[in-house]
Design a protein around this motif. Structure first.
Motif, PDB file in Angstrom:
ATOM      1  N   ALA A 150      40.148  39.322  49.332  1.00 28.18           N
ATOM      2  CA  ALA A 150      39.176  39.691  48.680  1.00 28.18           C
ATOM      3  C   ALA A 150      38.388  38.853  48.130  1.00 28.18           C
ATOM      4  CB  ALA A 150      39.582  41.004  47.548  1.00 28.18           C
ATOM      5  N   MET A 151      38.744  38.133  47.204  1.00 34.64           N
ATOM      6  CA  MET A 151      38.496  36.902  46.328  1.00 34.64           C
ATOM      7  C   MET A 151      37.677  35.783  47.354  1.00 34.64           C
ATOM      8  SD  MET A 151      41.169  36.105  43.231  1.00 34.64           S
ATOM      9  CE  MET A 151      42.430  35.492  44.215  1.00 34.64           C
ATOM     10  N   ALA A 152      38.247  35.352  48.434  1.00 32.57           N
ATOM     11  CA  ALA A 152      37.544  34.682  49.497  1.00 32.57           C
ATOM     12  C   ALA A 152      36.154  35.371  49.987  1.00 32.57           C
ATOM     13  CB  ALA A 152      38.457  34.379  50.696  1.00 32.57           C
ATOM     14  N   LEU A 153      36.245  36.626  49.968  1.00 37.11           N
ATOM     15  CA  LEU A 153      35.270  37.140  50.730  1.00 37.11           C
ATOM     16  C   LEU A 153      33.915  37.207  49.551  1.00 37.11           C
ATOM     17  CD1 LEU A 153      34.513  38.918  53.036  1.00 37.11           C
ATOM     18  CD2 LEU A 153      34.948  41.084  51.852  1.00 37.11           C
ATOM     19  N   SER A 154      34.543  37.549  48.219  1.00 36.40           N
ATOM     20  CA  SER A 154      33.517  37.327  47.200  1.00 36.40           C
ATOM     21  C   SER A 154      32.641  35.913  46.991  1.00 36.40           C
ATOM     22  CB  SER A 154      34.352  37.383  45.729  1.00 36.40           C
ATOM     23  OG  SER A 154      34.815  38.726  45.721  1.00 36.40           O
ATOM     24  N   ASP A 155      33.466  34.803  47.491  1.00 33.99           N
ATOM     25  CA  ASP A 155      32.634  33.699  47.483  1.00 33.99           C
ATOM     26  C   ASP A 155      31.591  33.410  48.538  1.00 33.99           C
ATOM     27  OD1 ASP A 155      34.524  32.421  45.855  1.00 33.99           O
ATOM     28  OD2 ASP A 155      35.683  31.732  47.329  1.00 33.99           O
ATOM     29  N   ARG A 156      31.332  34.505  49.346  1.00 30.78           N
ATOM     30  CA  ARG A 156      30.492  34.615  50.549  1.00 30.78           C
ATOM     31  C   ARG A 156      29.448  35.680  50.236  1.00 30.78           C
ATOM     32  NH1 ARG A 156      32.159  33.047  56.397  1.00 30.78           N
ATOM     33  NH2 ARG A 156      33.503  31.213  56.063  1.00 30.78           N
ATOM     34  N   SER A 160      45.454  36.072  37.916  1.00 28.99           N
ATOM     35  CA  SER A 160      45.646  35.394  36.695  1.00 28.99           C
ATOM     36  C   SER A 160      44.291  35.538  35.981  1.00 28.99           C
ATOM     37  CB  SER A 160      45.514  34.040  37.009  1.00 28.99           C
ATOM     38  OG  SER A 160      44.635  33.410  37.822  1.00 28.99           O
ATOM     39  N   LYS A 161      44.173  35.334  34.564  1.00 28.10           N
ATOM     40  CA  LYS A 161      42.903  35.347  33.793  1.00 28.10           C
ATOM     41  C   LYS A 161      42.055  34.673  34.148  1.00 28.10           C
ATOM     42  CE  LYS A 161      45.093  37.175  29.291  1.00 28.10           C
ATOM     43  NZ  LYS A 161      46.196  37.986  30.151  1.00 28.10           N
ATOM     44  N   ALA A 162      42.186  33.352  34.648  1.00 25.85           N
ATOM     45  CA  ALA A 162      41.274  32.489  35.110  1.00 25.85           C
ATOM     46  C   ALA A 162      40.534  33.046  36.377  1.00 25.85           C
ATOM     47  CB  ALA A 162      41.823  31.070  35.401  1.00 25.85           C
ATOM     48  N   GLU A 163      41.407  33.678  37.219  1.00 30.20           N
ATOM     49  CA  GLU A 163      40.921  34.430  38.442  1.00 30.20           C
ATOM     50  C   GLU A 163      39.983  35.547  38.169  1.00 30.20           C
ATOM     51  OE1 GLU A 163      43.863  32.960  42.061  1.00 30.20           O
ATOM     52  OE2 GLU A 163      44.678  34.580  40.668  1.00 30.20           O
ATOM     53  N   LEU A 164      40.662  36.150  37.158  1.00 30.00           N
ATOM     54  CA  LEU A 164      39.540  37.342  36.758  1.00 30.00           C
ATOM     55  C   LEU A 164      38.163  37.106  36.244  1.00 30.00           C
ATOM     56  CD1 LEU A 164      42.485  39.679  35.278  1.00 30.00           C
ATOM     57  CD2 LEU A 164      41.298  39.932  37.431  1.00 30.00           C
ATOM     58  N   GLN A 165      38.435  35.740  35.708  1.00 29.63           N
ATOM     59  CA  GLN A 165      36.986  35.406  35.208  1.00 29.63           C
ATOM     60  C   GLN A 165      36.065  35.020  36.128  1.00 29.63           C
ATOM     61  OE1 GLN A 165      37.860  32.374  32.176  1.00 29.63           O
ATOM     62  NE2 GLN A 165      37.632  33.787  30.657  1.00 29.63           N
ATOM     63  N   ARG A 166      36.594  34.470  37.282  1.00 30.01           N
ATOM     64  CA  ARG A 166      35.681  34.072  38.326  1.00 30.01           C
ATOM     65  C   ARG A 166      35.540  35.324  39.105  1.00 30.01           C
ATOM     66  NH1 ARG A 166      36.743  28.983  42.474  1.00 30.01           N
ATOM     67  NH2 ARG A 166      35.045  29.208  43.833  1.00 30.01           N
ATOM     68  N   TYR A 167      36.458  36.131  39.592  1.00 33.52           N
ATOM     69  CA  TYR A 167      36.372  37.343  40.316  1.00 33.52           C
ATOM     70  C   TYR A 167      36.767  38.653  39.643  1.00 33.52           C
ATOM     71  CZ  TYR A 167      36.939  33.378  43.807  1.00 33.52           C
ATOM     72  OH  TYR A 167      36.926  32.432  44.484  1.00 33.52           O
ATOM     73  N   PRO A 168      35.678  39.302  38.844  1.00 31.09           N
ATOM     74  CA  PRO A 168      36.088  40.278  37.981  1.00 31.09           C
ATOM     75  C   PRO A 168      36.496  41.480  38.684  1.00 31.09           C
ATOM     76  CG  PRO A 168      33.914  39.488  37.166  1.00 31.09           C
ATOM     77  CD  PRO A 168      34.393  38.561  38.659  1.00 31.09           C
ATOM     78  N   HIS A 169      37.571  41.942  38.256  1.00 29.64           N
ATOM     79  CA  HIS A 169      38.140  43.250  38.904  1.00 29.64           C
ATOM     80  C   HIS A 169      37.846  44.511  38.034  1.00 29.64           C
ATOM     81  CE1 HIS A 169      40.035  40.363  41.548  1.00 29.64           C
ATOM     82  NE2 HIS A 169      41.018  41.218  42.041  1.00 29.64           N
TER      83      HIS A 169
END
Length: 308
Positions: free
Chosen positions: A21-27, A52-61
Motif C-alpha cells: 500500500a505504501m509503495a502504491l502511494s508513491d505512485r 511506525s510514526k515516521a511512516e505514518l507521517q509519510r503515509y497517513p493511515h
C-alpha cells in the motif's frame, strides 16, 4: 451516473499488505484506510506491528489509534467510520484504498449490516453476573434454547459472542440468526478488490515467526507491562484478546513460561492467518490475486483498474 470506485487490499497477517500500500502511494494519490481490529487501539503499537510514526507521517493511515484499549469497537462502528473516510477521500479527488486483514470488517462494509440493536449494558451485566455464578456453558445452553444455529456456531468458551447473541434475543425477542438474514444498505461504490496470495504457506509461517521475534526485540514485553500497570484492563476485553497480547499477558501474570508464550504467540498468529486465508478462499466477491513480492504486477493491475 457512474459510481465512484474504491479499492481494497486484503490478505493474511504478515503477508506484506502495508508495504504494498505504501509503495502504491508513491505512485498514485492514495488515501490508506486501515481495516484492522487491532490497529484501532492506542498504546498497542509493537504487538500489532503498527506502521511506525515516521511512516505514518509519510503515509497517513485512517482508522488507526482511534480507540483506547478499554473501549469497544464493532463492525458497525467500522462501517460508519470507513464510509466517512471514503467520502472525504473521494471529495478530495483522491483514491480510497482499504487495507487490512479483518475480514469481518470488509464483509460489513461490502455486504451491509443487519439491523441489530445497540448494546444494552444492563442486560450485558445481568448475563455476565449469571455467567459468573453458573459458568459460560450455562449461558451457551440457554442460547441453544432460543437460537440453536448461533449456539452451534459460537464456542461455549467465547464469552463476548455468547453475551451478544443472548443479549440480542433478550432485547428484541428475535434470534441473532433471524435478524442477520436481513441486510442493511448496500454500498454506493464500485469496488475493485485485491488480495495477497499465500501459496507458499511455509514462507508465510517463517515471516510470522520472524515478525514475532522482532516484536520481542523491539520491547513487546514492556508494552504489555505498561498496559497491565493501568489496572483497568483484563483478558476479557477485545483489545487484550488480540493475537500476542493474551499470550504475553499470561506470561507476565506467571501462568505460562517465556518459551510457552513465544510458542503460543506464534501458533496463535499462524491460526489467525489460516482463518484469514479461509475467509478469502470463500469470498463471494471477485478478487484479483497478487503476490506481495511482485510489486510490478500489482502496479500494472492497479493501473489497468484505474483506466477502466
Amino acid at each position: 451516473m457512474t459510481k465512484p470506485t474504491i479499492f481494497t487490499l486484503m490478505g493474511p497477517t504478515a503477508s506484506g499488505k502495508t508495504a504494498l500500500a505504501m509503495a502504491l502511494s508513491d505512485r498514485y494519490p492514495i488515501d490508506i484506510i486501515s481495516v484492522d481490529s487491532a490497529l484501532i487501539y492506542r498504546g498497542m503499537d509493537i504487538g500489532t506491528a503498527k506502521t511506525s510514526k515516521a511512516e505514518l507521517q509519510r503515509y497517513p493511515h485512517q482508522l488507526i489509534d482511534i480507540k483506547d484499549p478499554l473501549e469497544s469497537y464493532s463492525a458497525a462502528d467500522f462501517r460508519q467510520d470507513a464510509l466517512a473516510a471514503i467520502k472525504i477521500s473521494l471529495n478530495k479527488g483522491r483514491i480510497p484504498l482499504l487495507v487490512g486483514g479483518t475480514m469481518l470488517y470488509f464483509k460489513a462494509l461490502l455486504d451491509g449490516l443487519s439491523p441489530l440493536p445497540p448494546a444494552d449494558e444492563n442486560i450485558r451485566q445481568k448475563i455476565e453476573a449469571q455467567a459468573a455464578k453458573e459458568g459460560w456453558r450455562a449461558i451457551h445452553q440457554e442460547l441453544t434454547k432460543v437460537d440453536p444455529i448461533s449456539a452451534e456456531r459460537i464456542h461455549p468458551n467465547d464469552p463476548q459472542r455468547l453475551n451478544r447473541a443472548l443479549e440480542v434475543y433478550l432485547i428484541t425477542g428475535r434470534s441473532l440468526t433471524e435478524l442477520t438474514q436481513d441486510k442493511g444498505d448496500s454500498l454506493e461504490y464500485n469496488v475493485m478488490q485485491f488480495a495477497v496470495s499465500c501459496d507458499d504457506r511455509e514462507l508465510l509461517h517463517q515471516r510470522i515467526e520472524l515478525r514475532f521475534m522482532q516484536m520481542l526485540a523491539q520491547g513487546f514485553e514492556n508494552e504489555v507491562k505498561e498496559l497491565m500497570i493501568r489496572g483497568d484492563l483484563n483478558l476479557n476485553l477485545p483489545s487484550m484478546r488480540c493475537v500476542g497480547y493474551r499470550q504475553m499477558w499470561e506470561y507476565l501474570s506467571g501462568d505460562i513460561s517465556y518459551d510457552e508464550m513465544v510458542f503460543k504467540g506464534v501458533c496463535a498468529t499462524r491460526q489467525l492467518a489460516k482463518r484469514q486465508i479461509t475467509w478469502l478462499r470463500g469470498w463471494k466477491h471477485p478478487i484479483h490475486w497478487i503476490n506481495s513480492d511482485n510489486q510490478k504486477n500489482f502496479f500494472n493491475l492497479f493501473s489497468q483498474a484505474l483506466d477502466e
